[in-house]
Write a protein that holds these residues in place. Structure first.
Motif, PDB file in Angstrom:
ATOM      1  N   ILE A  14      -2.396 -12.700  -5.686  1.00 53.46           N
ATOM      2  CA  ILE A  14      -1.192 -11.891  -5.507  1.00 53.46           C
ATOM      3  C   ILE A  14      -0.044 -12.838  -5.155  1.00 53.46           C
ATOM      4  O   ILE A  14      -0.237 -13.829  -4.451  1.00 53.46           O
ATOM      5  CB  ILE A  14      -1.373 -10.805  -4.419  1.00 53.46           C
ATOM      6  N   LEU A  16       4.470 -13.229  -4.415  1.00 49.82           N
ATOM      7  CA  LEU A  16       5.627 -12.505  -3.890  1.00 49.82           C
ATOM      8  C   LEU A  16       6.291 -11.668  -4.978  1.00 49.82           C
ATOM      9  O   LEU A  16       6.949 -10.673  -4.688  1.00 49.82           O
ATOM     10  CB  LEU A  16       6.627 -13.479  -3.259  1.00 49.82           C
ATOM     11  N   HIS A  18       4.550  -9.889  -7.226  1.00 54.34           N
ATOM     12  CA  HIS A  18       3.789  -8.631  -7.151  1.00 54.34           C
ATOM     13  C   HIS A  18       4.290  -7.799  -5.962  1.00 54.34           C
ATOM     14  O   HIS A  18       4.513  -6.588  -6.088  1.00 54.34           O
ATOM     15  CB  HIS A  18       2.293  -8.897  -6.938  1.00 54.34           C
ATOM     16  N   CYS A  19       4.444  -8.461  -4.812  1.00 56.01           N
ATOM     17  CA  CYS A  19       4.872  -7.753  -3.600  1.00 56.01           C
ATOM     18  C   CYS A  19       6.226  -7.085  -3.804  1.00 56.01           C
ATOM     19  O   CYS A  19       6.441  -5.950  -3.355  1.00 56.01           O
ATOM     20  CB  CYS A  19       4.927  -8.719  -2.421  1.00 56.01           C
ATOM     21  N   ASP A  20       7.128  -7.764  -4.496  1.00 59.23           N
ATOM     22  CA  ASP A  20       8.450  -7.212  -4.796  1.00 59.23           C
ATOM     23  C   ASP A  20       8.325  -5.887  -5.553  1.00 59.23           C
ATOM     24  O   ASP A  20       8.931  -4.880  -5.166  1.00 59.23           O
ATOM     25  CB  ASP A  20       9.247  -8.236  -5.622  1.00 59.23           C
ATOM     26  N   GLU A  23       6.517  -3.121  -3.262  1.00 59.90           N
ATOM     27  CA  GLU A  23       7.377  -2.595  -2.199  1.00 59.90           C
ATOM     28  C   GLU A  23       8.489  -1.719  -2.755  1.00 59.90           C
ATOM     29  O   GLU A  23       8.804  -0.665  -2.199  1.00 59.90           O
ATOM     30  CB  GLU A  23       7.939  -3.749  -1.376  1.00 59.90           C
ATOM     31  N   LEU A  55      -5.224  -8.413  -1.085  1.00 61.06           N
ATOM     32  CA  LEU A  55      -4.428  -7.186  -1.205  1.00 61.06           C
ATOM     33  C   LEU A  55      -4.565  -6.325   0.049  1.00 61.06           C
ATOM     34  O   LEU A  55      -3.570  -5.812   0.575  1.00 61.06           O
ATOM     35  CB  LEU A  55      -4.854  -6.392  -2.435  1.00 61.06           C
ATOM     36  N   THR A  58      -2.650  -7.981   2.890  1.00 61.25           N
ATOM     37  CA  THR A  58      -1.204  -7.991   2.652  1.00 61.25           C
ATOM     38  C   THR A  58      -0.593  -6.620   2.945  1.00 61.25           C
ATOM     39  O   THR A  58       0.499  -6.526   3.494  1.00 61.25           O
ATOM     40  CB  THR A  58      -0.892  -8.412   1.206  1.00 61.25           C
ATOM     41  N   PHE A  59      -1.307  -5.556   2.583  1.00 61.26           N
ATOM     42  CA  PHE A  59      -0.750  -4.204   2.725  1.00 61.26           C
ATOM     43  C   PHE A  59      -1.491  -3.357   3.752  1.00 61.26           C
ATOM     44  O   PHE A  59      -1.465  -2.124   3.691  1.00 61.26           O
ATOM     45  CB  PHE A  59      -0.728  -3.513   1.353  1.00 61.26           C
ATOM     46  N   PRO A 147       2.169 -14.298  -0.504  1.00 61.96           N
ATOM     47  CA  PRO A 147       2.217 -13.746   0.852  1.00 61.96           C
ATOM     48  C   PRO A 147       1.334 -14.558   1.806  1.00 61.96           C
ATOM     49  O   PRO A 147       0.468 -15.341   1.372  1.00 61.96           O
ATOM     50  CB  PRO A 147       1.695 -12.320   0.682  1.00 61.96           C
TER      51      PRO A 147
END
Length: 152
Positions: A14, A16, A18-20, A23, A55, A58-59, A147
């Protein structure tokens, strides 16, 4: 009716980027399932359990995100978890040219599952898992691309 999306990928690892997308997707959907596709023909840098752990960690604080693995067609997985949407991120026209025929084919196979594209934020458009893997392979500094859960 709750709006539920599946964000499919290999997440190897994963990033940043993907995180973008995830989110920002939470602003559109009530729930997002991060779906790790299993492809026995593909060589992964990180094992399935490790990618899943990245994952989950991270979440961990986000109750509207769940993590699952699947080894079927994405539209069939969407139906199995009662998701009406597939969430995909685009960094460039190259991504669009790759994703467009997949989205159109998915639409033919499952007209009740809609693909939604989000453009990556400018500060993360250069990040891809393949670039991160290459940097990792040669012991380069990838800290600002992933992340914390991957960095540790």
């Amino acid at each position: 009716m709750k709006k539920k999306a599946v964000f499919p990928g290999s997440f190897d690892p994963i990033t940043l980027g993907h995180c973008d997308i995830i989110e920002r997707g939470l602003q559109l959907f009530d729930e997002i399932v991060l779906a790790i596709g299993v492809n026995s023909a593909k060589q992964y840098t990180f094992g399935l359990e490790e990618r899943k752990r990245f994952l989950e960690e991270t979440f961990a604080e986000e109750s509207r995100i769940s993590i699952a693995t699947y080894n079927t067609l994405t539209v069939d997985f969407c139906k199995s978890v009662e998701a009406q949407f597939i969430l995909r991120g685009l960094r460039s026209t190259k991504d669009f040219n790759y994703e467009q025929p997949i989205a159109q084919t998915n639409r033919v196979m499952a007209g009740d599952v809609e693909t939604v594209f989000l453009m990556a934020s400018p500060e993360v458009t250069h990040i891809s898992s393949s670039i991160v893997r290459e940097i990792m392979k040669y012991n380069g500094n990838y800290q600002n691309l992933v992340p914390y859960t991957v960095r540790k």
